[in-house]
Design a protein around this motif. Structure first.
Motif, PDB file in Angstrom:
ATOM      1  N   LEU A  25     -16.235  75.929  14.488  1.00 59.71           N
ATOM      2  CA  LEU A  25     -16.496  75.136  15.646  1.00 59.71           C
ATOM      3  C   LEU A  25     -17.290  75.627  16.596  1.00 59.71           C
ATOM      4  O   LEU A  25     -18.045  74.929  17.301  1.00 59.71           O
ATOM      5  N   ALA A  26     -17.108  76.808  16.936  1.00 57.04           N
ATOM      6  CA  ALA A  26     -17.883  77.624  17.935  1.00 57.04           C
ATOM      7  C   ALA A  26     -19.620  77.518  17.507  1.00 57.04           C
ATOM      8  O   ALA A  26     -20.350  77.208  18.187  1.00 57.04           O
ATOM      9  N   TRP A  27     -19.756  77.972  16.312  1.00 60.49           N
ATOM     10  CA  TRP A  27     -21.125  77.836  15.952  1.00 60.49           C
ATOM     11  C   TRP A  27     -21.953  76.473  15.879  1.00 60.49           C
ATOM     12  O   TRP A  27     -22.921  76.172  16.019  1.00 60.49           O
ATOM     13  N   SER A  28     -20.947  75.382  15.541  1.00 59.59           N
ATOM     14  CA  SER A  28     -21.571  74.106  15.301  1.00 59.59           C
ATOM     15  C   SER A  28     -21.718  73.649  16.721  1.00 59.59           C
ATOM     16  O   SER A  28     -22.575  72.635  17.016  1.00 59.59           O
ATOM     17  N   VAL A  29     -20.886  73.774  17.763  1.00 58.87           N
ATOM     18  CA  VAL A  29     -21.044  73.351  18.953  1.00 58.87           C
ATOM     19  C   VAL A  29     -22.419  74.143  19.673  1.00 58.87           C
ATOM     20  O   VAL A  29     -23.116  73.365  20.330  1.00 58.87           O
ATOM     21  N   PHE A  30     -22.480  75.256  19.536  1.00 59.99           N
ATOM     22  CA  PHE A  30     -23.822  76.042  19.887  1.00 59.99           C
ATOM     23  C   PHE A  30     -24.869  75.459  19.229  1.00 59.99           C
ATOM     24  O   PHE A  30     -25.862  75.316  19.869  1.00 59.99           O
ATOM     25  N   ALA A  33     -25.970  72.000  20.749  1.00 58.87           N
ATOM     26  CA  ALA A  33     -26.593  72.194  22.145  1.00 58.87           C
ATOM     27  C   ALA A  33     -27.830  72.751  22.145  1.00 58.87           C
ATOM     28  O   ALA A  33     -28.773  72.364  22.797  1.00 58.87           O
ATOM     29  N   ALA A  34     -28.037  73.869  21.179  1.00 59.92           N
ATOM     30  CA  ALA A  34     -29.262  74.436  21.243  1.00 59.92           C
ATOM     31  C   ALA A  34     -30.210  73.580  20.718  1.00 59.92           C
ATOM     32  O   ALA A  34     -31.523  73.522  21.183  1.00 59.92           O
ATOM     33  N   PHE A  35     -29.970  73.117  19.585  1.00 61.84           N
ATOM     34  CA  PHE A  35     -31.050  72.029  18.947  1.00 61.84           C
ATOM     35  C   PHE A  35     -31.371  70.743  19.842  1.00 61.84           C
ATOM     36  O   PHE A  35     -32.599  70.196  19.906  1.00 61.84           O
ATOM     37  N   GLY A  48     -24.210  68.319  14.576  1.00 67.15           N
ATOM     38  CA  GLY A  48     -22.947  67.481  15.288  1.00 67.15           C
ATOM     39  C   GLY A  48     -21.999  66.862  13.888  1.00 67.15           C
ATOM     40  O   GLY A  48     -20.889  66.757  14.127  1.00 67.15           O
ATOM     41  N   VAL A  49     -22.692  66.648  12.882  1.00 71.88           N
ATOM     42  CA  VAL A  49     -21.859  66.145  11.705  1.00 71.88           C
ATOM     43  C   VAL A  49     -21.083  67.357  11.338  1.00 71.88           C
ATOM     44  O   VAL A  49     -19.816  67.134  10.809  1.00 71.88           O
ATOM     45  N   LEU A  50     -21.778  68.543  11.203  1.00 67.70           N
ATOM     46  CA  LEU A  50     -20.698  69.806  10.910  1.00 67.70           C
ATOM     47  C   LEU A  50     -19.574  69.853  11.768  1.00 67.70           C
ATOM     48  O   LEU A  50     -18.566  70.138  11.581  1.00 67.70           O
ATOM     49  N   TRP A  51     -20.065  69.521  13.041  1.00 70.59           N
ATOM     50  CA  TRP A  51     -19.088  69.832  14.292  1.00 70.59           C
ATOM     51  C   TRP A  51     -17.801  68.871  14.131  1.00 70.59           C
ATOM     52  O   TRP A  51     -16.651  69.206  14.063  1.00 70.59           O
ATOM     53  N   LEU A  52     -18.161  67.475  13.485  1.00 73.04           N
ATOM     54  CA  LEU A  52     -17.214  66.695  13.443  1.00 73.04           C
ATOM     55  C   LEU A  52     -16.236  66.986  12.060  1.00 73.04           C
ATOM     56  O   LEU A  52     -15.041  66.954  11.960  1.00 73.04           O
TER      57      LEU A  52
END
Length: 88
Positions: A25-30, A33-35, A48-52
């Protein structure tokens, strides 16, 4: 001893999955945002899909942990029904 019911009665290491979900979750949010800030909308959408996906998995893990010993039995609960005695 195997009984053939392992796929139905397999146990998951829920606490390990919880920490892996939080890490993901931390890496997908980062990454999202970074991309997005770097102007890479395709990679931001992928993150974002990975975050979901990670959020849904995290909700599933938390639900199973809260359900208690049904999904996380202790060492005194056998992992499967003992096999029946045949022909003896």
């Amino acid at each position: 001893m195997r009984t053939g019911s392992e796929p139905r009665t397999a146990r998951s290491a829920l606490r390990a999955r919880l920490w892996l979900c939080l890490w993901g979750l931390a890496w997908s949010v980062f990454g999202t945002a970074a991309f997005a800030l770097a102007g890479r909308p395709g990679w931001a959408a992928a993150c974002g899909v990975l975050w979901l996906v990670v959020t849904v998995d995290l909700a599933s893990v938390l639900r199973h942990i809260r359900q208690g010993p049904h999904y996380q039995p202790g060492p005194d609960v056998p992992p499967y029904r003992p096999p029946e005695q045949r022909g003896r």
